[in-house]
Every structure is written in C-alpha cells, then in structure tokens.
Design an enzyme around this catalytic site. Structure first.
Site, mmCIF file in Angstrom:
data_model
loop_
_atom_site.group_PDB
_atom_site.id
_atom_site.type_symbol
_atom_site.label_atom_id
_atom_site.label_comp_id
_atom_site.label_asym_id
_atom_site.label_seq_id
_atom_site.Cartn_x
_atom_site.Cartn_y
_atom_site.Cartn_z
ATOM 1 N N HIS A 127 -19.995 -8.581 0.204
ATOM 2 C CA HIS A 127 -18.991 -7.901 -0.647
ATOM 3 C C HIS A 127 -18.908 -9.082 -1.949
ATOM 4 C CE1 HIS A 127 -18.774 -3.842 -0.128
ATOM 5 N NE2 HIS A 127 -18.069 -3.884 0.981
ATOM 6 N N CYS B 247 -19.143 2.200 4.052
ATOM 7 C CA CYS B 247 -18.615 1.344 3.010
ATOM 8 C C CYS B 247 -17.375 2.188 2.519
ATOM 9 C CB CYS B 247 -19.545 0.585 2.253
ATOM 10 S SG CYS B 247 -18.468 -0.552 1.160
ATOM 11 N N HIS C 286 -20.442 -8.113 6.602
ATOM 12 C CA HIS C 286 -20.452 -6.914 5.744
ATOM 13 C C HIS C 286 -19.466 -7.373 4.508
ATOM 14 C CE1 HIS C 286 -20.028 -2.429 4.664
ATOM 15 N NE2 HIS C 286 -19.005 -2.936 4.087
ATOM 16 N N GLU C 287 -18.460 -7.890 5.024
ATOM 17 C CA GLU C 287 -17.467 -8.429 3.921
ATOM 18 C C GLU C 287 -17.872 -9.502 3.073
ATOM 19 O OE1 GLU C 287 -15.585 -5.490 5.615
ATOM 20 O OE2 GLU C 287 -15.580 -6.139 3.839
#
Ligand SMILES: Cc1nc(NNC(=O)[C@H](CC2CCCC2)CN(O)CO)c(F)c(N2CCN3CCOC[C@@H]3C2)n1
Ligand code: NI
Length: 189
Positions: A163, A116, A159-160
């Site tokens: 966030h 990351c 993954h995004e």
C-alpha cells in the site's frame, strides 16, 4: 456510554482514489503529534474491527492491517494487528518507514486469497508473496527494529507495505489462471 470511534469505514478511501496508487512519503523523526495520533487511531480501528460487538455497531469490516494511505494520508506508516489462533496478538505494531531487507525464494499465499478494505469487491485468486521476510522498521519514537517474519504475519506486512508503494493485492494475481501458483509456493491454511 458511547465509545469514541475515530476511524470508521467512511474514512477509508476506495479503489479509484489516486492516493491508493501513489508512493507514500517517508516519515521524518521526530514524528508530529498528528502523525502519532493517527498511528493510535489506526491501531484502534484494527482492535475495534476485531471486536464483534464494536464491528457490528460501527459497521466496520474486520482488518488485521491498515496503511496510512488507506485513510488518505500518503506517508510510510502502517498498523498491523495479527492475532494467533487464540486471538492473542501475534504481531502488533505500528511500522514506520518499513523496508524489506531480504525475502525468501519460497513463496506463500493465503488459501482464502486476499481482500482489502479499500477494494469493495471480491477478487478471487492466490496472491503469491514471500514466505519469509526480514523487515527493517522504526517505531513511533524513531527506534530501529529488524524483525524476521514468516507465514501469516509476513503476508500481512507485505500487503501493507504494498500500500505504501501504490500496489494492491490483485496486482499479484495470475491473470490467466488466478489459482495457478508455481511449485515453490506454499498455500497457507
Ligand atoms: C487475512 C485476514 N484479512 C482480514 N481482513 N482484511 C484485512 O485485514 C486486509 C489486509 C489483509 C488481507 C490479506 C493479508 C492482509 C486489510 N487491508 O486492506 C489493509 O491494507 C481479516 F479480517 C482477517 N481476520 C483474521 C483474524 N480475525 C481475528 C478476529 O477478528 C476478525 C479477524 C479476521 N484475516
Ligand atoms: Ni489493503
């Protein structure tokens, strides 16, 4: 001629910054000019970071995704630039207010684990994610899209989206045995 590089690693916040653990705010439409400009700058960062000369020149870590909270803007917007094996864009979009509508029981993890841009350390281990997802997202003009993704692009989007919910990749790694995955998880080369 000096390229105009708007986002560099200096603009990317790191572990410890509370913004990375916050739930980002939904974007309302019409988007402001500043928000649209940020979207373009985030995609520009990804393009620059995937260009060996520019990445070297501006000391950019390579990225295939970047979420607004990583540049300390806590809104539900992320840029993804996933190339195929010929480095042609496989999935290139700015996702606004992305939501996973459905997800496969089958899980998948990248064989190399994950990193990351906001985490300045290696955290070894498989990161189990859904192999297939149906994504609902909006573009910069507020048009709704429903997209089915699988494998690599699906992993990047998960993954995004994490966030936007204050989740970091290592939150998913098995503490006891980081390379332990159950039988319904496929390891992607
Ligand atoms: C898989 C990969 N992760 C790279 N970095 N990490 C990231 O993108 C983080 C997000 C990814 C980590 C795992 C899933 C999403 C950034 N994140 O923190 C955003 O939230 C890469 F750089 C990379 N590639 C392959 C394609 N290649 C094309 C040519 O240029 C180099 C590039 C390298 N693949
Ligand atoms: Ni990340």
């Amino acid at each position: 001629m000096e390229e105009l590089v708007l986002i560099t690693m200096d603009n990317i916040i790191r572990e410890g910054n509370p913004t990375l653990r916050a739930r980002a705010k939904a974007v309302s439409f019409p988007m402001s000019d500043d928000q649209k400009q940020l979207a373009h700058d985030m995609m520009e960062f990804l393009e620059n970071s995937q260009n060996p000369e520019l990445a070297e020149k501006y000391k950019l870590r390579a990225g295939v995704g970047l979420a607004a909270p990583q540049v300390d803007v806590s809104i539900r917007m992320t840029a993804v630039l996933v190339p195929d094996e010929n480095d042609e864009p496989l999935f290139k979009h700015i996702l606004v207010n992305p939501t996973i509508l459905s997800e496969s029981v089958k899980m998948a993890a990248l064989s190399e684990g994950e990193g990351c841009l906001s985490v300045d350390r290696e955290v070894p281990g498989y990161v189990p994610r859904h192999d297939r997802i149906t994504l609902r997202w909006y573009d910069l003009d507020g048009n709704k899209h429903i997209t089915k993704l699988r494998d690599y692009p699906a992993i990047v989007c998960q993954h995004e989206i994490d966030h936007l919910n204050g989740i970091l990749f290592f939150d998913h790694i098995n503490k006891k045995n980081p390379f332990n995955v159950d039988e319904n998880t496929v390891i992607l080369g």
